[in-house]
Structures are given as structure tokens and as C-alpha cells.
Design an enzyme around this catalytic site. Structure first.
Site, PDB file in Angstrom:
ATOM      1  N   SER A   1       0.828  -1.201   0.000  1.00 39.13           N
ATOM      2  CA  SER A   1       0.000   0.000   0.000  1.00 39.13           C
ATOM      3  C   SER A   1       0.871   1.263   0.000  1.00 39.13           C
ATOM      4  O   SER A   1       1.609   1.484  -0.940  1.00 39.13           O
ATOM      5  CB  SER A   1      -0.979  -0.032   1.169  1.00 39.13           C
ATOM      6  OG  SER A   1      -2.119   0.751   0.873  1.00 39.13           O
TER       7      SER A   1
ATOM      8  N   LYS B   1     -22.660  16.492   8.515  1.00 36.98           N
ATOM      9  CA  LYS B   1     -21.565  17.116   9.243  1.00 36.98           C
ATOM     10  C   LYS B   1     -20.770  16.102  10.071  1.00 36.98           C
ATOM     11  O   LYS B   1     -19.557  16.217  10.207  1.00 36.98           O
ATOM     12  CB  LYS B   1     -22.112  18.224  10.156  1.00 36.98           C
ATOM     13  CG  LYS B   1     -21.050  18.948  10.969  1.00 36.98           C
ATOM     14  CD  LYS B   1     -20.031  19.644  10.069  1.00 36.98           C
ATOM     15  CE  LYS B   1     -19.004  20.382  10.889  1.00 36.98           C
ATOM     16  NZ  LYS B   1     -17.917  20.930  10.058  1.00 36.98           N
TER      17      LYS B   1
END
Length: 340
Positions: free
Chosen positions: A147, A199
């Protein structure tokens, strides 16, 4: 009288025994009353070049990346703040860039990846180092270069994996703890007031909505596309097994060679020799590393590289500490390896 005298001597010795540890603690924590007097090296000591082998004027620098890639500060055994991995590697690159004798750099990677931003910054710094210096960059993969550990290998002119390396995992993972089930069990709740319905997207305190899942998938896809795009650009789209790589699976060294993720299978000493040949410098070129501490019988397998005092390796950040600090986040990370 004799007994009294012996007791006095004993009391005096006891006082000395109590004072000595106190003085040692003061030295360790404050560097003594005199600023220039220290018992051990620390982060305030400058990096210095150490010659590991060779005697010619030309140089190959070996830089180790060992552990989770992050810009979080290190801590030593006294819990003092140390430079982050990112800062230390960039410091090594800057030192190498200022030395005209440096003709090649070998990046020794043993990392399951890390945060997306730290991985991307290190990629950019490595590209900038090559552009500034014209030096050749060879990557030597050790146990794991997955990765983000593979992401930072992409600037290399040549990628060499150890025969037992695990690499690949080209993709993104979003890590978020789930606390709401535990909170339900113990009868704890939180109240959230927000300006928009998304949010608190990614909150560990409630189930995500279908809209939030869709939005999160879009963010992950966007970040994964950047990773895949760099693999295509740096490795050549016609040379890589793109369909297989995009599954974000890991590869053994032999599988990675067939998939086009690496150029060769070999050992660290072979990667160093490859760097010398690619740079066109003599076989007896100096192999150097940057250290804060001088080590006896030093060699290229020393992962304590730029460590400020030898208590930890250059990139030895425990992932669970990193996750605890961030709570949630996006990572270029092979998660199973990073949990160890």
C-alpha cells in the site's frame, strides 16, 4: 563509639546512593545544568554521515523506511517528542541533495503503508530529490512494502524486492472504530447538534446512513484512482496486470514481478550494486547512511538510521497509537500487517 562511627558512615553512603540516581534523572530529562553536556544523543543532535563501506569519492546513500508511514512525532523511552518519520526521511534527502558526491540513493522499505497524506508527501519529496540532483533511485523491499509502502517506491528508477517480500495492496482503506454498540450496552449516549445532515459523517457513535455510505465510497474511489493513476504512470500501463492490481490484493515477490509491480528480485547488496551501475560510479563507491549516533560494526541492515538516540528505528510508529490519535482516517495501508 565504633558502632556510632559505622552508623554515620552507613548514613553517609545511603545519602550518596539516593543522590546519584537523582543526578542521573536530571541529566536524562534536562541535559544537565550546562546545555552542552549530555549523556545521550537526542533529536537536537545533527545528522552525520557514516561510511559503511567503500573508499571512492562517489557515494550511494542508504535510507531506511521501517514501519507505518506517518507525520506524527516519535517519542523516545523518556516520552520526549522526537522528529516524525516524514521529517527524518526528508532531512536525509536534503542532506544527500546538498552533497555533489551522492550519485545514487537506495531506499530500503519495510512498511505496510500509512496515512494517505504522509505517503503522498514522501512520494513527492522523493521525486523532487531526483529532479534536483539527477541521482538514481533504487528501492529495496524487505519483509513488506505494501500500500503506502509501495506508493513511496513508485519514484524509483528500479524496484527490487527481496525473494520473500510481500507487496501490492494498491488501494485505500477507511478506518473508523464503532462505539455505538458498546454505548448501547452500558447505557451511554451523546447529543450532537450539526449545521448539515452529513456534518458528522463517519462518526463512531452511530450507524452511517445510505447517503453517507455512498459519499464515503466516492471519496475512497477518488483516492484509490490517484494511487492507480500513479502506478500506471510510473510502471507503464501496458506492463502491468491492471485488473489484478486494482483488486488491492497483496503479491509475493514472484507474483509482483509477473504483474509488473517490480523490476527484479534480489537482496539489499544487489540493490546497492544496481544503484552503482545505474549511476555509472565505481564498484568501490562509498556506501553511506545518516545517523545521529555512531554504532560499532555498522552496516546497511541497521534500521536505526536517523534515529535520535537509538531507542527506536527511523520509522517505527505503532499503528494503534496512530489510530487512537486520529480516531478515523483514510489510509494507504495493508491493515492486517499493520496491526502486529
Amino acid at each position: 563509639m565504633r558502632s556510632f562511627h559505622a552508623s554515620g558512615i552507613f548514613d553517609k553512603n545511603m545519602r550518596h546512593c539516593c543522590i546519584i540516581p537523582f543526578i542521573v534523572i536530571v541529566f536524562l530529562t534536562a541535559g544537565c545544568a550546562t546545555p552542552n553536556v549530555k549523556l545521550f544523543t537526542d533529536a537536537t543532535d545533527p545528522l552525520q554521515e557514516r561510511v559503511l563501506s567503500g573508499e571512492a569519492m562517489e557515494k550511494v546513500v542508504v535510507v531506511s523506511v521501517d514501519g507505518v508511514i506517518t507525520d506524527d512525532p516519535e517519542k523516545d523511552f523518556l516520552s520526549r517528542k522526537m522528529p516524525s518519520m516524514l521529517q527524518e526521511v526528508v532531512s536525509c534527502l536534503e542532506m544527500a541533495a546538498k552533497d555533489p558526491a551522492v550519485k545514487a540513493l537506495v531506499l530500503k522499505i519495510n512498511s505496510p503503508g500509512g496515512t494517505i497524506t504522509a505517503s503522498d508527501i514522501l512520494y513527492r519529496e522523493l521525486m523532487a530529490f531526483k529532479n534536483r540532483t539527477g541521482a538514481r533511485l533504487v528501492v529495496s523491499m524487505m519483509d513488506v512494502a505494501a500500500s503506502g509502502g509501495y506508493y513511496i517506491a513508485l519514484p524509483a528508477d528500479h524496484i527490487m524486492a527481496h525473494p520473500t517480500t510481500v507487496t501490492g495492496s494498491v488501494g485505500v482503506i477507511f478506518i473508523s472504530p464503532k462505539a455505538y454498540k458498546l454505548m448501547d450496552k452500558i447505557g451511554v449516549d451523546i447529543r450532537v447538534r450539526k449545521s448539515g445532515r452529513n456534518k458528522d459523517m463517519g462518526s463512531p457513535f452511530r450507524e452511517p446512513t445510505a447517503e453517507e455510505d455512498r459519499l464515503m465510497d466516492g471519496i475512497i474511489a477518488d483516492m484509490a484512482d490517484r494511487f492507480i493513476g500513479l502506478v500506471k504512470e510510473r510502471r507503464g500501463q501496458d506492463r502491468i496486470a491492471l485488473d489484478e492490481i486494482q483488486t488491492a490484493r497483496i503479491f509475493t515477490a514472484s507474483e509482483a514481478l509477473k504483474a509488473g509491480l517490480i523490476d527484479e528480485i534480489g537482496y539489499l547488496d544487489q540493490a546497492i550494486e544496481k544503484a552503482k551501475k545505474m549511476a555509472g560510479i565505481p564498484e568501490n563507491a562509498r556506501v553511506v547512511a545518516y545517523r545521529r549516533t555512531r554504532y560499532p560494526n555498522d552496516n546497511v541492515y541497521n534500521n536505526l538510521a536517523a534515529n535520535a538516540g537509538g531507542a527506536k528505528s527511523l520509522v517505527n510508529i505503532d499503528l494503534m497509537d496512530a489510530i487512537a490519535a486520529r480516531k478515523t482516517g483514510f489510509y494507504y495501508l495493508w491493515w492486517p500487517s499493520a496491526q502486529e
